[in-house]
Motif scaffolding. Structure first.
Motif, PDB file in Angstrom:
ATOM      1  N   UNK A  69       0.808  -1.226   0.000  1.00  0.00           N
ATOM      2  CA  UNK A  69       0.000   0.000   0.000  1.00  0.00           C
ATOM      3  C   UNK A  69       0.840   1.275   0.000  1.00  0.00           C
ATOM      4  N   UNK A  70       0.263   2.339  -0.534  1.00  0.00           N
ATOM      5  CA  UNK A  70       0.853   3.669  -0.431  1.00  0.00           C
ATOM      6  C   UNK A  70       0.817   4.078   1.041  1.00  0.00           C
ATOM      7  N   UNK A  71       1.648   5.026   1.425  1.00  0.00           N
ATOM      8  CA  UNK A  71       1.706   5.436   2.829  1.00  0.00           C
ATOM      9  C   UNK A  71       2.294   6.834   2.943  1.00  0.00           C
ATOM     10  N   UNK A  72       2.205   7.379   4.129  1.00  0.00           N
ATOM     11  CA  UNK A  72       2.802   8.677   4.425  1.00  0.00           C
ATOM     12  C   UNK A  72       4.062   8.434   5.251  1.00  0.00           C
ATOM     13  N   UNK A  73       5.150   9.093   4.866  1.00  0.00           N
ATOM     14  CA  UNK A  73       6.424   8.949   5.566  1.00  0.00           C
ATOM     15  C   UNK A  73       6.778  10.273   6.236  1.00  0.00           C
ATOM     16  N   UNK A  74       6.595  10.371   7.554  1.00  0.00           N
ATOM     17  CA  UNK A  74       6.982  11.600   8.242  1.00  0.00           C
ATOM     18  C   UNK A  74       8.495  11.604   8.486  1.00  0.00           C
ATOM     19  N   UNK A  75       9.143  12.700   8.132  1.00  0.00           N
ATOM     20  CA  UNK A  75      10.575  12.865   8.387  1.00  0.00           C
ATOM     21  C   UNK A  75      10.711  13.959   9.432  1.00  0.00           C
ATOM     22  N   UNK A  76      10.983  13.560  10.678  1.00  0.00           N
ATOM     23  CA  UNK A  76      11.005  14.543  11.747  1.00  0.00           C
ATOM     24  C   UNK A  76      12.221  14.425  12.661  1.00  0.00           C
ATOM     25  N   UNK A  77      13.224  13.669  12.233  1.00  0.00           N
ATOM     26  CA  UNK A  77      14.441  13.532  13.027  1.00  0.00           C
ATOM     27  C   UNK A  77      15.662  13.801  12.156  1.00  0.00           C
ATOM     28  N   UNK A  78      16.570  14.641  12.648  1.00  0.00           N
ATOM     29  CA  UNK A  78      17.826  14.950  11.960  1.00  0.00           C
ATOM     30  C   UNK A  78      18.949  14.249  12.718  1.00  0.00           C
ATOM     31  N   UNK A  79      19.751  13.473  11.983  1.00  0.00           N
ATOM     32  CA  UNK A  79      20.832  12.699  12.600  1.00  0.00           C
ATOM     33  C   UNK A  79      22.104  12.790  11.761  1.00  0.00           C
ATOM     34  N   UNK A  80      23.196  12.359  12.373  1.00  0.00           N
ATOM     35  CA  UNK A  80      24.483  12.264  11.674  1.00  0.00           C
ATOM     36  C   UNK A  80      25.166  10.982  12.123  1.00  0.00           C
ATOM     37  N   UNK A  81      25.580  10.177  11.122  1.00  0.00           N
ATOM     38  CA  UNK A  81      26.362   8.998  11.442  1.00  0.00           C
ATOM     39  C   UNK A  81      27.817   9.394  11.624  1.00  0.00           C
ATOM     40  N   UNK A  82      28.590   8.529  12.256  1.00  0.00           N
ATOM     41  CA  UNK A  82      30.003   8.815  12.508  1.00  0.00           C
ATOM     42  C   UNK A  82      30.802   9.076  11.241  1.00  0.00           C
ATOM     43  N   UNK A  83      30.357   8.531  10.116  1.00  0.00           N
ATOM     44  CA  UNK A  83      31.079   8.743   8.858  1.00  0.00           C
ATOM     45  C   UNK A  83      30.781  10.108   8.224  1.00  0.00           C
ATOM     46  N   UNK A  84      29.987  10.945   8.897  1.00  0.00           N
ATOM     47  CA  UNK A  84      29.705  12.286   8.413  1.00  0.00           C
ATOM     48  C   UNK A  84      28.465  12.407   7.555  1.00  0.00           C
ATOM     49  N   UNK A  85      27.680  11.355   7.449  1.00  0.00           N
ATOM     50  CA  UNK A  85      26.462  11.395   6.643  1.00  0.00           C
ATOM     51  C   UNK A  85      25.332  12.006   7.471  1.00  0.00           C
ATOM     52  N   UNK A  86      24.817  13.134   7.002  1.00  0.00           N
ATOM     53  CA  UNK A  86      23.715  13.832   7.661  1.00  0.00           C
ATOM     54  C   UNK A  86      22.415  13.401   6.993  1.00  0.00           C
ATOM     55  N   UNK A  87      21.402  13.033   7.789  1.00  0.00           N
ATOM     56  CA  UNK A  87      20.186  12.498   7.187  1.00  0.00           C
ATOM     57  C   UNK A  87      18.943  12.821   8.017  1.00  0.00           C
TER      58      UNK A  87
END
Length: 190
Positions: A69-87
């Motif tokens: 099914x289709x769905x809604x994806x809420x993006x409400x958290x900002x994080x950074x992994x140790x390798x420098x990837x911000x997501x």
């Protein structure tokens, strides 16, 4: 002479308007690092790595058979992994996203494709090589997910280019599967 294999992955491509909104928000934070262009924002469902071109039709048939099914994806958290990837990530992964990913991964494994063994961690990469940050940011983005796609990652003189091979509609609420759509849309990493 054989043709070289393709680096393939299934992903959710961020809708253009939402991608522009997210990158404008990210840019307002004035973070260091290498930002991902708005047109390249996506959420990887399954990374297949190097695959023979002869298996593309098999992958397309596999994807066309999925019923999620289709769905809604809420993006409400900002994080950074140790390798420098911000997501960006959801604070809680929607059950429909887990279902789609699990169905896809199970079908790929049953068809003989090798996948990464690490657990699925849904994320939308905003920047690479981002140093540690102390940002008081409260992201709040709603992504209406109605399709998924198969991409080929290609290296060019201008950087990595993500070429859309095909996309498939997810089931609307109480509806039937819509046939796949081809597109020449691509994502390109700077």
């Amino acid at each position: 002479m054989s043709t070289p294999p393709l680096r393939l992955f299934f992903a959710l491509a961020c809708p253009p308007e939402l991608a522009r909104t997210i990158t404008a928000w990210r840019d307002s934070l004035y973070l260091d690092g290498r930002p991902v262009a708005a047109g390249n924002l996506h959420l990887t469902l399954a990374f297949l790595g190097s695959q023979p071109r002869g298996r593309i039709d098999e992958l397309k048939a596999l994807a066309a058979s999925l019923q999620a099914p289709a769905f809604n994806l809420p993006l409400e958290s900002l994080h950074r992994w140790r390798n420098g990837l911000l997501y960006l990530a959801p604070s809680q992964t929607p059950a429909a996203l887990l279902t789609l990913t699990q169905q896809l991964r199970t079908d790929l494994l049953n068809t003989g494709f090798n996948l990464e063994s690490r657990p699925f961690h849904p994320h939308l990469t905003l920047a690479r090589h981002c140093p540690l940050f102390t940002v008081d940011a409260n992201p709040s983005f709603d992504w209406p997910v109605s399709e998924f796609a198969l991409f080929a990652s290609e290296n060019t003189a201008r950087g990595t280019h993500y070429r859309l091979l095909e996309r498939w509609q997810l089931l609307p609420s109480g509806g039937a599967i819509v046939s796949p759509r081809n597109s020449s849309t691509s994502l390109q990493r700077p």
